[in-house]
Design a protein around this motif. Structure first.
Motif, PDB file in Angstrom:
ATOM      1  N   MET A   1       0.847  -1.188   0.000  1.00 56.56           N
ATOM      2  CA  MET A   1       0.000   0.000   0.000  1.00 56.56           C
ATOM      3  C   MET A   1       0.882   1.237   0.000  1.00 56.56           C
ATOM      4  N   LYS A   2       0.588   2.138  -0.899  1.00 62.79           N
ATOM      5  CA  LYS A   2       1.362   3.362  -1.026  1.00 62.79           C
ATOM      6  C   LYS A   2       0.840   4.416  -0.051  1.00 62.79           C
ATOM      7  N   SER A   3       1.730   5.306   0.300  1.00 68.46           N
ATOM      8  CA  SER A   3       1.347   6.371   1.213  1.00 68.46           C
ATOM      9  C   SER A   3       0.490   7.409   0.485  1.00 68.46           C
ATOM     10  N   THR A   4      -0.171   8.201   1.271  1.00 68.23           N
ATOM     11  CA  THR A   4      -1.004   9.269   0.728  1.00 68.23           C
ATOM     12  C   THR A   4      -0.172  10.230  -0.105  1.00 68.23           C
ATOM     13  N   GLU A   5       1.058  10.461   0.319  1.00 67.93           N
ATOM     14  CA  GLU A   5       1.971  11.355  -0.408  1.00 67.93           C
ATOM     15  C   GLU A   5       2.238  10.834  -1.816  1.00 67.93           C
ATOM     16  N   GLN A   6       2.489   9.526  -1.945  1.00 61.30           N
ATOM     17  CA  GLN A   6       2.781   8.946  -3.254  1.00 61.30           C
ATOM     18  C   GLN A   6       1.558   8.994  -4.168  1.00 61.30           C
ATOM     19  N   VAL A   7       0.410   8.691  -3.614  1.00 62.36           N
ATOM     20  CA  VAL A   7      -0.829   8.745  -4.400  1.00 62.36           C
ATOM     21  C   VAL A   7      -1.080  10.185  -4.847  1.00 62.36           C
ATOM     22  N   HIS A   8      -0.863  11.133  -3.953  1.00 66.25           N
ATOM     23  CA  HIS A   8      -1.050  12.545  -4.297  1.00 66.25           C
ATOM     24  C   HIS A   8      -0.095  12.959  -5.418  1.00 66.25           C
ATOM     25  N   GLN A   9       1.148  12.468  -5.378  1.00 60.70           N
ATOM     26  CA  GLN A   9       2.112  12.785  -6.431  1.00 60.70           C
ATOM     27  C   GLN A   9       1.634  12.265  -7.786  1.00 60.70           C
ATOM     28  N   ILE A  10       1.091  11.059  -7.787  1.00 59.83           N
ATOM     29  CA  ILE A  10       0.591  10.487  -9.046  1.00 59.83           C
ATOM     30  C   ILE A  10      -0.600  11.292  -9.555  1.00 59.83           C
ATOM     31  N   LEU A  11      -1.521  11.635  -8.646  1.00 65.97           N
ATOM     32  CA  LEU A  11      -2.697  12.403  -9.055  1.00 65.97           C
ATOM     33  C   LEU A  11      -2.325  13.789  -9.575  1.00 65.97           C
ATOM     34  N   GLU A  12      -1.245  14.336  -9.114  1.00 70.61           N
ATOM     35  CA  GLU A  12      -0.798  15.656  -9.538  1.00 70.61           C
ATOM     36  C   GLU A  12       0.180  15.606 -10.720  1.00 70.61           C
ATOM     37  N   SER A  13       0.550  14.408 -11.149  1.00 70.58           N
ATOM     38  CA  SER A  13       1.528  14.282 -12.227  1.00 70.58           C
ATOM     39  C   SER A  13       0.940  14.735 -13.565  1.00 70.58           C
ATOM     40  N   ALA A  14       1.819  15.210 -14.425  1.00 67.15           N
ATOM     41  CA  ALA A  14       1.402  15.667 -15.752  1.00 67.15           C
ATOM     42  C   ALA A  14       0.819  14.515 -16.570  1.00 67.15           C
ATOM     43  N   GLU A  15       1.392  13.324 -16.413  1.00 68.47           N
ATOM     44  CA  GLU A  15       0.917  12.153 -17.154  1.00 68.47           C
ATOM     45  C   GLU A  15      -0.527  11.812 -16.785  1.00 68.47           C
ATOM     46  N   PHE A  16      -0.829  11.830 -15.487  1.00 71.24           N
ATOM     47  CA  PHE A  16      -2.186  11.519 -15.040  1.00 71.24           C
ATOM     48  C   PHE A  16      -3.168  12.582 -15.523  1.00 71.24           C
ATOM     49  N   LYS A  17      -2.779  13.845 -15.390  1.00 71.29           N
ATOM     50  CA  LYS A  17      -3.664  14.925 -15.837  1.00 71.29           C
ATOM     51  C   LYS A  17      -3.908  14.870 -17.337  1.00 71.29           C
ATOM     52  N   LYS A  18      -2.875  14.513 -18.099  1.00 71.99           N
ATOM     53  CA  LYS A  18      -3.030  14.377 -19.547  1.00 71.99           C
ATOM     54  C   LYS A  18      -3.994  13.239 -19.883  1.00 71.99           C
ATOM     55  N   MET A  19      -3.874  12.123 -19.163  1.00 67.90           N
ATOM     56  CA  MET A  19      -4.757  10.982 -19.395  1.00 67.90           C
ATOM     57  C   MET A  19      -6.215  11.355 -19.124  1.00 67.90           C
ATOM     58  N   VAL A  20      -6.451  12.040 -18.008  1.00 65.02           N
ATOM     59  CA  VAL A  20      -7.812  12.453 -17.657  1.00 65.02           C
ATOM     60  C   VAL A  20      -8.348  13.431 -18.698  1.00 65.02           C
ATOM     61  N   SER A  21      -7.508  14.354 -19.134  1.00 64.84           N
ATOM     62  CA  SER A  21      -7.913  15.331 -20.143  1.00 64.84           C
ATOM     63  C   SER A  21      -8.271  14.649 -21.464  1.00 64.84           C
ATOM     64  N   GLN A  22      -7.458  13.684 -21.873  1.00 60.90           N
ATOM     65  CA  GLN A  22      -7.744  12.960 -23.125  1.00 60.90           C
ATOM     66  C   GLN A  22      -9.051  12.186 -23.027  1.00 60.90           C
ATOM     67  N   ARG A  23      -9.268  11.546 -21.884  1.00 65.13           N
ATOM     68  CA  ARG A  23     -10.511  10.786 -21.724  1.00 65.13           C
ATOM     69  C   ARG A  23     -11.715  11.711 -21.843  1.00 65.13           C
ATOM     70  N   TRP A  24     -11.655  12.867 -21.170  1.00 65.56           N
ATOM     71  CA  TRP A  24     -12.762  13.819 -21.252  1.00 65.56           C
ATOM     72  C   TRP A  24     -12.934  14.354 -22.668  1.00 65.56           C
ATOM     73  N   SER A  25     -11.832  14.620 -23.346  1.00 63.05           N
ATOM     74  CA  SER A  25     -11.913  15.134 -24.715  1.00 63.05           C
ATOM     75  C   SER A  25     -12.600  14.143 -25.641  1.00 63.05           C
ATOM     76  N   VAL A  26     -12.192  12.887 -25.568  1.00 63.51           N
ATOM     77  CA  VAL A  26     -12.793  11.855 -26.420  1.00 63.51           C
ATOM     78  C   VAL A  26     -14.264  11.673 -26.064  1.00 63.51           C
ATOM     79  N   ALA A  27     -14.556  11.565 -24.772  1.00 56.36           N
ATOM     80  CA  ALA A  27     -15.942  11.347 -24.349  1.00 56.36           C
ATOM     81  C   ALA A  27     -16.842  12.515 -24.739  1.00 56.36           C
ATOM     82  N   LEU A  28     -16.374  13.739 -24.524  1.00 63.11           N
ATOM     83  CA  LEU A  28     -17.199  14.900 -24.865  1.00 63.11           C
ATOM     84  C   LEU A  28     -17.373  15.053 -26.368  1.00 63.11           C
TER      85      LEU A  28
END
Length: 100
Positions: A1-28
């Motif tokens: 199990m990863k710490s809250t800090e590590q999960v927060h780093q992933i959620l704030e990463s450019a790669e994760f944000k890009k993935m979420v943005s692409q998913r929303w773009s395709v879906a919309l």
């Protein structure tokens, strides 16, 4: 199990944000495309009844063909989304999961 800090780093990463943005773009985009097609049909029903009632053959009219076409179009858009998700989105999710 990863710490809250590590999960927060992933959620704030450019790669994760890009993935979420692409998913929303395709879906919309696909949603907007379906909405335009569906509303186009509704407006045709409201304002072009004579055109939709035009017979093609003995028992079929243009409205019926367009209605079935909209259903097939929605299946096509669903297939496009599934193809995109399986070939791009899932790979990106897998790469991000490896970091967790």
């Amino acid at each position: 199990m990863k710490s809250t800090e590590q999960v927060h780093q992933i959620l704030e990463s450019a790669e994760f944000k890009k993935m979420v943005s692409q998913r929303w773009s395709v879906a919309l985009f696909l949603t907007a495309l379906m909405l335009v097609v569906y509303l186009g049909f509704i407006f045709a029903v409201a304002f072009a009844k004579d055109f939709l009632a035009t017979k093609i053959g003995l028992h079929i009219n243009i409205g019926l063909i367009l209605g079935v076409g909209i259903i097939i179009f929605s299946w096509l858009l669903t297939g496009i989304y599934v193809y995109w998700a399986n070939n791009r989105y899932d790979k990106t999710v897998g790469e991000i999961k490896k970091k967790i």
